[in-house]
Design a protein around this motif. Structure first.
Motif, mmCIF file in Angstrom:
data_model
loop_
_atom_site.group_PDB
_atom_site.id
_atom_site.type_symbol
_atom_site.label_atom_id
_atom_site.label_comp_id
_atom_site.label_asym_id
_atom_site.label_seq_id
_atom_site.Cartn_x
_atom_site.Cartn_y
_atom_site.Cartn_z
ATOM 1 N N GLU A 1 -9.251 -0.895 4.503
ATOM 2 C CA GLU A 1 -8.685 -0.675 5.567
ATOM 3 C C GLU A 1 -8.335 0.834 5.751
ATOM 4 O OE1 GLU A 1 -6.565 -3.826 7.907
ATOM 5 O OE2 GLU A 1 -8.690 -3.812 7.518
ATOM 6 N N THR A 2 -8.747 1.491 4.550
ATOM 7 C CA THR A 2 -8.302 3.085 4.722
ATOM 8 C C THR A 2 -9.405 4.073 4.883
ATOM 9 O OG1 THR A 2 -6.619 2.512 3.482
ATOM 10 C CG2 THR A 2 -6.908 4.670 3.314
ATOM 11 N N THR B 1 -4.580 4.975 7.224
ATOM 12 C CA THR B 1 -4.779 3.394 7.277
ATOM 13 C C THR B 1 -4.819 2.544 8.545
ATOM 14 O OG1 THR B 1 -3.763 3.542 5.220
ATOM 15 C CG2 THR B 1 -3.606 1.215 6.132
ATOM 16 N N LEU B 2 -5.702 1.919 8.831
ATOM 17 C CA LEU B 2 -5.892 1.168 9.898
ATOM 18 C C LEU B 2 -4.654 0.291 10.362
ATOM 19 C CD1 LEU B 2 -9.765 0.388 10.108
ATOM 20 C CD2 LEU B 2 -8.342 1.260 11.920
#
Lengths: 122, 141
Positions: free
Chosen positions: B71-72, B140-141
Motif C-alpha cells: 500500500e506504499t 502510504t495509501l
C-alpha cells in the motif's frame, strides 16, 4: 469571474486559444517562486506569476492550475507556450501590469485567494 | 532497494532545467491509470518534483526510482553531488544555497525539503559531503 472579464480587467492578452472565454474562475495565487506555489497552494487555482520558465508549466500540470497570468510584461518564450499547448489545455494570459495591481484588480472583481497553507504550518 | 525493483526509473542530469520534471509527468499518468485518488497523486508528485529539482539544482547527476510496495509508494532519489553539510539547516523553511540561475527559474525558495517532508509520510535523507545524497520518501495509501 469569466475568463473574458479577467483578461479585460487587467488589459491582458490571451496567448493561446486553449480555453472557452466563458469559463468561470473563482480563486488565484500570486507568486514567482515555484516552490512556494507547490508548498502553499491547495486546490485548483489561477496562478499570477512573473516566472516564465518551462517549469511553470510542470508545476501547473502537477497542481491542476486552471490558468496562468504572466505579469510585468514578461512574455513566456515560444517553447513555454508550446508546452502548455501540448501538455495542458489551460489559458495563458499576458499583462504589463504588476503582480500587485493584477491581484488587486482581480480581487476587486471577486476573485479570492485559493486555499492556502501558511509557511509556518508547512 | 535494488535498481531492478523500480517500477519506473529516471536518469536526472544536473543543470538540465529545461527537460527536468519529466518523472513527475510519467508518474502522474501511471498513478492515474491504476486508479489512485487525486489528492494522493498530488502529494507524491509535489514531493517527487521537488526531489528531482534538488538534483537538477545542486548535483552532477542522479537517478529516481519509483515503486509500489503493498500500500506504499516509494520514491528513492540518489545523486552524485556535493551532499548536504547540515541537514537541520537545509530543512529550515527559507534556507537555500541555490544559485541566481536556479532562482531565476523560480526555485531556491528554501521550501524544497520542507515540501518533501510535508507531502510524504516518511522522509529519510542519507548524505555524505563531497559524494552525494540519497532521499527515500514513502507515501502510504
Amino acid at each position: 469571474m469569466k475568463l473574458s472579464d479577467i483578461i479585460e480587467s487587467i488589459d491582458g492578452i490571451l496567448l493561446n486559444d486553449a480555453a472557452d472565454t466563458n469559463t468561470e474562475y473563482t480563486s488565484a495565487y500570486s507568486a514567482d517562486l515555484l516552490s512556494d506555489v507547490l508548498a502553499l497552494t491547495k486546490g485548483h487555482t489561477l496562478l499570477i506569476t512573473g516566472t516564465v520558465s518551462l517549469q511553470v508549466i510542470r508545476v501547473a500540470e502537477i497542481l491542476g492550475i486552471t490558468a496562468i497570468i504572466f505579469i510585468r510584461g514578461k512574455m513566456p518564450p515560444p517553447e513555454v507556450i508550446e508546452a502548455a499547448k501540448a501538455k495542458l489545455s489551460i489559458p495563458l494570459i499576458f499583462t504589463r501590469k504588476t503582480m500587485f495591481e493584477t491581484s488587486g484588480l482581480l480581487y476587486s472583481k471577486g476573485i479570492r485567494p485559493c486555499e492556502n497553507v501558511p509557511a509556518d504550518e508547512v | 532497494m535494488k535498481e531492478e525493483d523500480c517500477l519506473l526509473k529516471f536518469e536526472i542530469q544536473g543543470g538540465e532545467f529545461l527537460d527536468s520534471g519529466e518523472s513527475s509527468a510519467v508518474i502522474k499518468e501511471y498513478l492515474k491509470k491504476i486508479g489512485i485518488p487525486h489528492p494522493f497523486i498530488r502529494r507524491v508528485l509535489i514531493a517527487t518534483y521537488e526531489a528531482e529539482m534538488n538534483v537538477v539544482a545542486h548535483a552532477e547527476k542522479g537517478t529516481l526510482c519509483f515503486t509500489i510496495e503493498g500500500e506504499t509508494v516509494v520514491v528513492r532519489v540518489h545523486d552524485k553531488g556535493p551532499g548536504i553539510p547540515d541537514i537541520e539547516l537545509a530543512m529550515q523553511k527559507g534556507y537555500s544555497t541555490a544559485t541566481q540561475e536556479v532562482r531565476q527559474m523560480g526555485f531556491g525558495a528554501g521550501m524544497g525539503l520542507p515540501n518533501m517532508k510535508q507531502n510524504s509520510d516518511t522522509l529519510v535523507i542519507n548524505t555524505e559531503v563531497g559524494t552525494g545524497t540519497e532521499v527515500i520518501m514513502e507515501f502510504t495509501l
